[in-house]
Design a protein around this motif. Sequence first.
Motif, short mmCIF file in Angstrom:
data_model
loop_
_atom_site.label_atom_id
_atom_site.label_comp_id
_atom_site.label_asym_id
_atom_site.label_seq_id
_atom_site.Cartn_x
_atom_site.Cartn_y
_atom_site.Cartn_z
N MET A 170 0.83 -1.21 0.00
CA MET A 170 0.00 0.00 0.00
C MET A 170 0.86 1.26 0.00
SD MET A 170 -3.06 -1.29 2.57
CE MET A 170 -3.49 0.33 3.05
N VAL A 171 1.93 1.28 0.79
CA VAL A 171 2.83 2.43 0.83
C VAL A 171 3.50 2.63 -0.53
CG1 VAL A 171 4.98 3.32 1.84
CG2 VAL A 171 3.20 2.37 3.32
N ASN A 172 3.97 1.53 -1.12
CA ASN A 172 4.60 1.63 -2.45
C ASN A 172 3.61 2.13 -3.49
OD1 ASN A 172 7.18 0.88 -1.71
ND2 ASN A 172 6.84 -1.30 -2.12
N SER A 173 2.40 1.59 -3.44
CA SER A 173 1.37 2.02 -4.40
C SER A 173 1.05 3.50 -4.23
CB SER A 173 0.09 1.20 -4.21
OG SER A 173 0.34 -0.15 -4.48
N ALA A 174 0.90 3.93 -2.99
CA ALA A 174 0.60 5.34 -2.73
C ALA A 174 1.75 6.22 -3.21
CB ALA A 174 0.35 5.57 -1.23
N ILE B 61 1.65 6.39 -7.02
CA ILE B 61 0.52 7.23 -7.46
C ILE B 61 0.85 8.70 -7.27
CG2 ILE B 61 -1.86 7.88 -6.92
CD1 ILE B 61 -2.38 4.84 -6.42
N LEU B 62 1.41 9.05 -6.11
CA LEU B 62 1.78 10.45 -5.85
C LEU B 62 2.84 10.93 -6.83
CD1 LEU B 62 1.81 10.60 -1.95
CD2 LEU B 62 0.23 11.76 -3.50
N MET B 63 3.81 10.07 -7.12
CA MET B 63 4.85 10.45 -8.08
C MET B 63 4.24 10.66 -9.46
SD MET B 63 8.04 8.04 -6.87
CE MET B 63 8.83 8.16 -8.44
N TRP B 64 3.31 9.80 -9.83
CA TRP B 64 2.71 9.89 -11.15
C TRP B 64 1.80 11.12 -11.26
CZ3 TRP B 64 -2.43 8.79 -13.04
CH2 TRP B 64 -2.50 8.74 -14.43
N VAL B 65 1.00 11.37 -10.24
CA VAL B 65 0.07 12.50 -10.24
C VAL B 65 0.81 13.83 -10.15
CG1 VAL B 65 -1.75 13.63 -8.91
CG2 VAL B 65 -1.87 11.18 -9.33
N ASN B 66 1.85 13.89 -9.34
CA ASN B 66 2.56 15.15 -9.10
C ASN B 66 3.80 15.34 -9.96
OD1 ASN B 66 0.76 15.95 -7.09
ND2 ASN B 66 1.85 14.76 -5.55
N LYS B 67 3.99 14.46 -10.95
CA LYS B 67 5.21 14.59 -11.75
C LYS B 67 5.16 15.90 -12.55
CE LYS B 67 3.77 12.18 -15.90
NZ LYS B 67 4.01 11.12 -16.81
#
Length: 160
Positions: free
Chosen positions: A18-22, A25-31
């Motif tokens: 879950m931590v890795n997925s989050a 996702i944050l890296m992808w959304v905020n890139k």
Amino acid sequence: MNSKREKLLMMIILILVMVNSATLILMWVNKPPFPPKHPHHGGPPDKIIIERLKLDETQIKEFEIIKKIHQEQMRQLNERSQVLHKKYFELLEHEKVNDSIAGILENELALLSKLREKFTFQHFQKLKSICKPEQIGLFNDFIGELGKILSAPKGPPPGK
């Protein structure tokens, strides 16, 4: 005991997933968006030149001719450079490198580099010659920026 240990391991694995997925996702959304190919380019070089120098229709037609000549010169130099580079590095296939042939090829490659600079300089001389007196300041500003761009270091510093 084995069951508690398995449950604990499963819980830890689940939390890590879950931590890795989050994180992903944050890296992808905020890139950040991809940077432009060059920070000073706002499009194709010819369009930038036309806009920056505020060329009129007659000047644009003249510029198109100047541009085509320059592109053809660069194409011919690039083709010759590819042939010479191939021959140069093929020398490494031999047991002993012929230093005189290597020197000749190095000189020819240096001449091509010199011609590339010369043709580009002449290209901008021709561009300047079609500018009206009120455009010379715009041209000079543009060339000043271009000089900074061309003299800027390329890529990461050595050893990085």
